[in-house]
Design an enzyme around this catalytic site. Structure first.
Site, PDB file in Angstrom:
ATOM      1  N   PRO A   2       0.842  -1.205   0.000  1.00  0.00           N
ATOM      2  CA  PRO A   2       0.000   0.000   0.000  1.00  0.00           C
ATOM      3  C   PRO A   2       0.875   1.252   0.000  1.00  0.00           C
ATOM      4  O   PRO A   2       1.814   1.357   0.780  1.00  0.00           O
ATOM      5  CB  PRO A   2      -0.778  -0.116   1.315  1.00  0.00           C
ATOM      6  CG  PRO A   2      -0.611  -1.531   1.759  1.00  0.00           C
ATOM      7  CD  PRO A   2       0.691  -2.001   1.199  1.00  0.00           C
ATOM      8  N   GLU A   3       0.590   2.159  -0.926  1.00  0.00           N
ATOM      9  CA  GLU A   3       1.339   3.413  -1.011  1.00  0.00           C
ATOM     10  C   GLU A   3       0.389   4.568  -0.689  1.00  0.00           C
ATOM     11  O   GLU A   3      -0.738   4.337  -0.260  1.00  0.00           O
ATOM     12  CB  GLU A   3       1.951   3.555  -2.411  1.00  0.00           C
ATOM     13  CG  GLU A   3       2.864   2.383  -2.778  1.00  0.00           C
ATOM     14  CD  GLU A   3       3.487   2.512  -4.166  1.00  0.00           C
ATOM     15  OE1 GLU A   3       3.671   3.644  -4.638  1.00  0.00           O
ATOM     16  OE2 GLU A   3       3.775   1.471  -4.777  1.00  0.00           O
ATOM     17  N   LYS A  56       3.179   7.026   4.293  1.00  0.00           N
ATOM     18  CA  LYS A  56       2.386   5.794   4.269  1.00  0.00           C
ATOM     19  C   LYS A  56       1.920   5.400   5.672  1.00  0.00           C
ATOM     20  O   LYS A  56       1.468   4.277   5.879  1.00  0.00           O
ATOM     21  CB  LYS A  56       3.222   4.652   3.676  1.00  0.00           C
ATOM     22  CG  LYS A  56       3.663   4.884   2.238  1.00  0.00           C
ATOM     23  CD  LYS A  56       4.449   3.677   1.743  1.00  0.00           C
ATOM     24  CE  LYS A  56       5.477   4.058   0.716  1.00  0.00           C
ATOM     25  NZ  LYS A  56       6.426   2.978   0.452  1.00  0.00           N
ATOM     26  N   ARG A 114       1.636 -10.906   5.254  1.00  0.00           N
ATOM     27  CA  ARG A 114       3.079 -11.186   5.238  1.00  0.00           C
ATOM     28  C   ARG A 114       3.824 -10.639   6.456  1.00  0.00           C
ATOM     29  O   ARG A 114       5.039 -10.781   6.556  1.00  0.00           O
ATOM     30  CB  ARG A 114       3.678 -10.636   3.936  1.00  0.00           C
ATOM     31  CG  ARG A 114       3.147 -11.403   2.723  1.00  0.00           C
ATOM     32  CD  ARG A 114       3.652 -10.825   1.427  1.00  0.00           C
ATOM     33  NE  ARG A 114       5.097 -10.917   1.305  1.00  0.00           N
ATOM     34  CZ  ARG A 114       5.796 -10.335   0.333  1.00  0.00           C
ATOM     35  NH1 ARG A 114       5.165  -9.616  -0.573  1.00  0.00           N
ATOM     36  NH2 ARG A 114       7.091 -10.456   0.277  1.00  0.00           N
ATOM     37  N   ARG A 255      14.415  -3.732  -6.175  1.00  0.00           N
ATOM     38  CA  ARG A 255      12.993  -3.832  -6.509  1.00  0.00           C
ATOM     39  C   ARG A 255      12.857  -3.892  -8.025  1.00  0.00           C
ATOM     40  O   ARG A 255      13.642  -3.283  -8.746  1.00  0.00           O
ATOM     41  CB  ARG A 255      12.224  -2.591  -6.006  1.00  0.00           C
ATOM     42  CG  ARG A 255      12.472  -2.204  -4.562  1.00  0.00           C
ATOM     43  CD  ARG A 255      11.785  -3.115  -3.585  1.00  0.00           C
ATOM     44  NE  ARG A 255      10.342  -3.151  -3.753  1.00  0.00           N
ATOM     45  CZ  ARG A 255       9.507  -2.277  -3.184  1.00  0.00           C
ATOM     46  NH1 ARG A 255       9.977  -1.309  -2.436  1.00  0.00           N
ATOM     47  NH2 ARG A 255       8.216  -2.389  -3.361  1.00  0.00           N
TER      48      ARG A 255
END
Ligand SMILES: [Zn+2]
Length: 265
Positions: A2-3, A56, A114, A255
């Protein structure tokens, strides 16, 4: 992960809980609470004064007996907050880390598949380690240039640095760079003056568009999803919608980064 747009939408939904009294707090995963354990006892009987976002991070402002404090939540890679209206959290029980129970029959469940998410409790309404919010009126093309142009790091890595700008993650960094026509591998020191304006406009545009769409469509059955369809992120091998060249993927700052090798210069 989530950003900013996903977190912004979460905060909007959470505002339905303003004014609720906390009847109980349950910590299902003690490791999720990183600091502020001494405030845990204070949460019971406290009242929700409001919610806001910094980068965030989600801040829940609580107060009890003239004591004002903040429950701060970072959703990590796969965390989400679910408001439940009945005494039933069985559909998210498997991922439940933290639960607040309110007086009006509401529950707030922090779920995380996670386990990269975290919670802490603090008296401070601001995290000083975070950089400027990309949607702040204080952010200008000149400010972005000031933050990035002396740095010999790839522009993609710079966009991910939360101490410079806070709220942009892997998806929206790729989207903004594609919109601005800038290759993610270029160094901050090599970006031209007019490109900072393009990048500034692209960041604002992609974040505002994604907020309106409720965040990115993650195609996940558990984690709540929005309707924003990425233009470049996750589209390796597909044609670029601007020039039809193939979208490529490359690791930057460990990434996956997606970009068009032709029209991003
Ligand atoms: Zn292209």
């Amino acid at each position: 992960m989530p950003e900013l747009p996903e977190v912004e939408n979460t905060v909007k939904k959470l505002k339905a809980l303003n004014g609720c009294l906390v009847k109980g707090v349950f910590l299902f995963d003690p490791l999720v609470l990183k600091s502020g354990k001494s405030y845990l006892l204070k949460i019971k009987g406290s009242k929700i004064k409001g919610f806001f976002r910094q980068g965030k991070y989600i801040f829940c402002n609580l107060s009890k007996e003239r004591c004002n404090f903040y429950l701060v939540i970072h959703l990590g890679m796969s965390g989400f907050l679910a408001i439940k209206e009945k005494d039933d959290v069985s559909d998210v029980a498997e991922y439940l880390r933290f639960l607040l129970v309110f007086n009006k029959g509401f529950f707030l469940a922090f779920c995380d598949i996670r386990k990269f998410g975290k919670v802490f409790i603090t008296k401070k309404p601001l995290l000083t380690s975070l950089g400027e919010d990309p949607l702040s009126p204080n952010l200008t093309p000149a400010k972005i240039a000031y933050l990035f142009k002396e740095k010999k790091q790839k522009i993609k890595s710079l966009l991910l640095r939360q101490d410079l700008l806070s709220g942009i993650g892997n998806i929206y960094a790729d989207e903004a760079l594609w919109l601005a026509g800038i290759k993610p591998t270029r160094l901050g020191t090599n970006i031209k003056e007019d490109e900072w304006t393009k990048l500034y406009k692209a960041i604002k545009k992609v974040l505002q568009t994604a907020i309106k769409a409720g965040g990115t469509d993650l195609g996940d059955e558990v984690v709540p999803s929005g309707r924003y369809t990425p233009l470049v992120y996750g589209r390796e091998g597909f044609p670029c919608s601007r020039c039809r060249a193939k979208i490529v993927r490359e690791k930057i700052a460990s990434r996956s980064s997606y970009f068009c090798s032709r029209c991003q210069k």
